[in-house]
Design a protein around this motif. Structure first.
Motif, PDB file in Angstrom:
ATOM      1  N   UNK A   1       6.362   1.365  -4.692  1.00  0.00           N
ATOM      2  CA  UNK A   1       7.032   2.068  -5.843  1.00  0.00           C
ATOM      3  C   UNK A   1       5.933   2.844  -6.433  1.00  0.00           C
ATOM      4  N   UNK A   2       4.639   2.308  -6.464  1.00  0.00           N
ATOM      5  CA  UNK A   2       3.704   3.546  -7.118  1.00  0.00           C
ATOM      6  C   UNK A   2       3.374   4.810  -5.688  1.00  0.00           C
ATOM      7  N   UNK A   3       3.789   4.589  -4.612  1.00  0.00           N
ATOM      8  CA  UNK A   3       3.660   5.608  -3.623  1.00  0.00           C
ATOM      9  C   UNK A   3       4.721   6.692  -3.729  1.00  0.00           C
ATOM     10  N   UNK A   4       5.918   6.241  -4.045  1.00  0.00           N
ATOM     11  CA  UNK A   4       7.235   7.085  -4.442  1.00  0.00           C
ATOM     12  C   UNK A   4       6.877   7.808  -5.771  1.00  0.00           C
TER      13      UNK A   4
ATOM     14  N   UNK B   1       9.879   1.534   0.695  1.00  0.00           N
ATOM     15  CA  UNK B   1      10.391   0.686  -0.490  1.00  0.00           C
ATOM     16  C   UNK B   1      11.750   0.186  -0.010  1.00  0.00           C
ATOM     17  N   UNK B   2      12.730   1.071   0.169  1.00  0.00           N
ATOM     18  CA  UNK B   2      13.899   0.491   0.639  1.00  0.00           C
ATOM     19  C   UNK B   2      13.941  -0.815   1.340  1.00  0.00           C
ATOM     20  N   UNK B   3      13.090  -0.842   2.419  1.00  0.00           N
ATOM     21  CA  UNK B   3      13.096  -1.843   3.192  1.00  0.00           C
ATOM     22  C   UNK B   3      12.965  -3.146   2.478  1.00  0.00           C
ATOM     23  N   UNK B   4      11.737  -2.787   1.394  1.00  0.00           N
ATOM     24  CA  UNK B   4      11.449  -4.070   0.287  1.00  0.00           C
ATOM     25  C   UNK B   4      12.607  -4.399  -0.364  1.00  0.00           C
TER      26      UNK B   4
END
Length: 196
Positions: free
Chosen positions: A54-57, A70-73
Motif C-alpha cells: 500500500x505504501x509502495x503504491x 497489493x492485489x495479491x494481498x
C-alpha cells in the motif's frame, strides 16, 4: 566508399551500445526493489505485505508490480473488488504480467463473474504459452460454469498432461463422464441440454 566507412563504424557502435544497455525490464527492477514485500508474501505475512505494498503504491503510483502484489494481498484477504482494481491498474501499466491475469481471473471467479474470469484466464493461458496447469484448469472451470463442456474438458485434459492432479479429480466427476460426441452435438443444438 564513404558509406562503407560509416557502416563499418556503426557496427561497433551498436555492439558497444548493446553491451552497455541495461536489459532488465521495469517489472524485474521493481521485483528487486520490492524484494522485502515479496519475502513477506512468500512467508504468508499478508497483512504486513498489504501495508508494505500500500505504501509502495503511494510512493510509486505507476508501478505495475506494486499494484499487482497489493492485489495479491487483497485477493488472499478476499477483498475481491479491491483486488480487481489493483490488477486492472497493474495491467494498465504493464499488460504482460501473466500472473496478474491469473489472479484477476480468480477474483472474478470468486464473485461468480464467470465470463470475466474466463477472459482473464484465457489471457493468462496465452501469456503462459499453454504451459501452466493452473491457468488451464481455471479456464476449464470457468468454461464449465458457462456450459462449454467440450472446451472445458480439453483445457482440463491439457492441465492433466502438465501434471495437474486437481484436474484429474475434476475430470472424474460429472459432467465429463458423459460421452463427448453427445456433448458436442448438444452444444450445437443449444445451451443447457446436457444438464441432468
Amino acid at each position: 566508399m564513404e558509406i562503407c566507412l560509416v557502416v563499418l563504424l556503426f557496427i561497433p557502435y551498436l555492439f558497444i551500445k548493446y553491451l552497455l544497455t541495461d536489459h532488465e525490464s521495469k517489472a524485474e527492477k521493481d521485483l528487486i526493489r520490492f524484494s522485502e514485500g515479496v519475502r513477506l508474501i512468500e512467508g504468508s505475512k499478508f497483512e504486513t505485505a498489504f501495508h508494505y505494498f500500500d505504501e509502495a503504491v503511494k510512493a510509486n503510483p505507476k508501478s505495475a508490480v506494486a499494484y499487482a502484489l497489493r492485489g495479491k494481498c487483497n485477493l488472499r484477504d478476499e477483498n475481491y473488488y479491491s483486488a480487481i482494481y489493483d490488477f486492472s491498474q497493474a495491467l494498465s501499466f504493464d499488460n504482460t504480467l501473466a500472473d496478474c491475469y491469473l489472479d484477476k481471473g480468480k477474483a472474478h471467479f470468486a464473485l461468480h463473474e464467470f465470463e470475466d474470469a474466463f477472459r482473464e484466464f484465457d489471457k493468462a493461458v496465452w501469456f503462459f504459452r499453454n504451459e501452466k496447469a493452473d491457468a488451464l484448469r481455471l479456464r476449464g472451470l470457468s468454461r464449465l460454469r458457462m456450459d462449454q463442456f467440450a472446451q472445458s474438458k480439453r483445457d482440463l485434459l491439457r492441465a492433466v498432461e502438465l501434471g495437474d492432479e486437481d484436474s484429474v479429480q475434476i475430470l472424474s466427476q460429472f459432467p465429463f463422464n458423459i460421452d463427448l460426441p453427445y456433448v458436442i452435438e448438444a452444444e450445437q443444438k443449444g445451451p443447457n441440454l446436457t444438464k441432468d
